[in-house]
Motif scaffolding. Structure first.
Motif, PDB file in Angstrom:
ATOM      1  N   MET A   1      27.494  35.809  42.279  1.00 31.90           N
ATOM      2  CA  MET A   1      28.108  34.473  42.833  1.00 31.90           C
ATOM      3  C   MET A   1      29.076  33.811  41.835  1.00 31.90           C
ATOM      4  N   THR A   2      29.936  33.005  42.404  1.00 25.77           N
ATOM      5  CA  THR A   2      30.699  32.314  41.507  1.00 25.77           C
ATOM      6  C   THR A   2      30.823  30.704  42.193  1.00 25.77           C
ATOM      7  N   GLU A   3      31.317  29.875  41.343  1.00 24.28           N
ATOM      8  CA  GLU A   3      31.548  28.692  41.899  1.00 24.28           C
ATOM      9  C   GLU A   3      32.679  28.707  42.974  1.00 24.28           C
ATOM     10  N   PRO A   4      32.812  27.722  43.856  1.00 20.98           N
ATOM     11  CA  PRO A   4      33.804  27.781  44.577  1.00 20.98           C
ATOM     12  C   PRO A   4      35.370  27.589  44.058  1.00 20.98           C
ATOM     13  N   THR A   5      36.280  28.114  44.538  1.00 25.31           N
ATOM     14  CA  THR A   5      37.730  28.387  44.200  1.00 25.31           C
ATOM     15  C   THR A   5      37.689  29.300  43.041  1.00 25.31           C
ATOM     16  N   ASP A   6      36.810  29.886  42.215  1.00 26.56           N
ATOM     17  CA  ASP A   6      36.782  30.785  41.068  1.00 26.56           C
ATOM     18  C   ASP A   6      37.628  31.839  41.873  1.00 26.56           C
ATOM     19  N   LEU A   7      37.136  32.557  42.825  1.00 29.58           N
ATOM     20  CA  LEU A   7      37.513  33.717  43.441  1.00 29.58           C
ATOM     21  C   LEU A   7      39.259  33.617  44.096  1.00 29.58           C
ATOM     22  N   ALA A   8      39.128  32.585  44.662  1.00 30.72           N
ATOM     23  CA  ALA A   8      40.494  32.028  45.101  1.00 30.72           C
ATOM     24  C   ALA A   8      41.691  32.354  44.481  1.00 30.72           C
ATOM     25  N   LYS A   9      41.399  32.130  42.971  1.00 28.01           N
ATOM     26  CA  LYS A   9      42.491  32.347  42.107  1.00 28.01           C
ATOM     27  C   LYS A   9      42.973  33.713  41.547  1.00 28.01           C
ATOM     28  N   LEU A  10      42.004  34.559  42.250  1.00 23.58           N
ATOM     29  CA  LEU A  10      42.435  36.164  42.036  1.00 23.58           C
ATOM     30  C   LEU A  10      43.858  36.401  42.728  1.00 23.58           C
ATOM     31  N   PRO A  11      44.828  37.309  42.356  1.00 24.33           N
ATOM     32  CA  PRO A  11      45.851  37.533  43.249  1.00 24.33           C
ATOM     33  C   PRO A  11      45.256  38.269  44.538  1.00 24.33           C
ATOM     34  N   GLY A  12      45.704  37.869  45.448  1.00 29.44           N
ATOM     35  CA  GLY A  12      45.701  38.791  46.765  1.00 29.44           C
ATOM     36  C   GLY A  12      44.310  38.484  47.666  1.00 29.44           C
ATOM     37  N   VAL A  13      43.681  37.260  46.942  1.00 28.61           N
ATOM     38  CA  VAL A  13      42.574  36.946  47.795  1.00 28.61           C
ATOM     39  C   VAL A  13      42.844  35.760  48.701  1.00 28.61           C
ATOM     40  N   ILE A  14      42.298  35.930  49.963  1.00 25.52           N
ATOM     41  CA  ILE A  14      42.567  34.613  50.984  1.00 25.52           C
ATOM     42  C   ILE A  14      41.450  33.805  50.670  1.00 25.52           C
ATOM     43  N   PRO A  15      41.571  32.454  50.333  1.00 26.73           N
ATOM     44  CA  PRO A  15      40.637  31.634  50.046  1.00 26.73           C
ATOM     45  C   PRO A  15      39.796  31.095  51.292  1.00 26.73           C
ATOM     46  N   TYR A  16      38.620  30.917  51.022  1.00 24.72           N
ATOM     47  CA  TYR A  16      37.975  30.259  52.288  1.00 24.72           C
ATOM     48  C   TYR A  16      38.254  29.009  52.273  1.00 24.72           C
ATOM     49  N   VAL A  17      38.762  28.292  53.376  1.00 27.02           N
ATOM     50  CA  VAL A  17      39.323  26.978  53.625  1.00 27.02           C
ATOM     51  C   VAL A  17      38.507  25.945  54.397  1.00 27.02           C
ATOM     52  N   ASP A  18      37.323  26.371  54.847  1.00 29.44           N
ATOM     53  CA  ASP A  18      36.415  25.563  55.711  1.00 29.44           C
ATOM     54  C   ASP A  18      35.708  24.823  54.807  1.00 29.44           C
ATOM     55  N   ASN A  19      34.636  23.845  54.967  1.00 30.97           N
ATOM     56  CA  ASN A  19      34.017  22.929  54.220  1.00 30.97           C
ATOM     57  C   ASN A  19      32.781  23.671  53.517  1.00 30.97           C
ATOM     58  N   HIS A  20      32.678  24.093  52.639  1.00 31.81           N
ATOM     59  CA  HIS A  20      31.784  24.626  51.859  1.00 31.81           C
ATOM     60  C   HIS A  20      31.762  24.768  50.343  1.00 31.81           C
ATOM     61  N   ASP A  21      30.598  23.839  49.719  1.00 28.57           N
ATOM     62  CA  ASP A  21      30.520  23.578  48.462  1.00 28.57           C
ATOM     63  C   ASP A  21      29.638  24.783  47.398  1.00 28.57           C
TER      64      ASP A  21
END
Length: 117
Positions: A1-21
């Motif tokens: 598991m990672t903290e929110p937004t860590d994975l979204a920084k990877l190239p080609g990953v579509i971020p989860y944009v709904d409310n979730h902390d």
């Protein structure tokens, strides 16, 4: 598991944009072309109801790791009478820490999404 937004920084990953902390994980879904179809289809993936127009092949999303996530895929076309009969499939992923890889399989009447490996 990672903290929110860590994975979204990877190239080609579509971020989860709904409310979730909470913690997140990766979901890769393989969108396979509709077999032997002359009808032009466009693939769509929905994560918890939020719809994304995607490309054929592997697409990676950031998703919550600490709760259920609904994933669906469908093929859309505006081609003649086929517009009302677009194939679809869905699955609910249980909370888990590890990344998950899914694949799709569509037929003339519907489809399925299932884990790979």
């Amino acid at each position: 598991m990672t903290e929110p937004t860590d994975l979204a920084k990877l190239p080609g990953v579509i971020p989860y944009v709904d409310n979730h902390d909470g913690p997140r994980r990766l979901l890769t879904i393989e969108i396979r072309p509709f077999p032997s179809s002359m009808v032009p289809y466009a693939p769509f993936v929905s994560i918890d109801g939020r719809q994304f127009v995607v490309s054929w092949g592997a697409v990676t999303f950031e998703i919550p790791a600490d709760r259920n996530v609904h994933v669906s895929a469908h093929l859309h076309t505006n081609y003649g009478s086929q517009a009302a009969a677009t194939p679809f499939a869905s699955i609910v992923l249980a909370p888990h820490q590890e990344p998950v890889r899914l694949t799709t399989q569509f037929t003339g009447k519907g489809g399925s999404i299932f884990p790979v490996g």
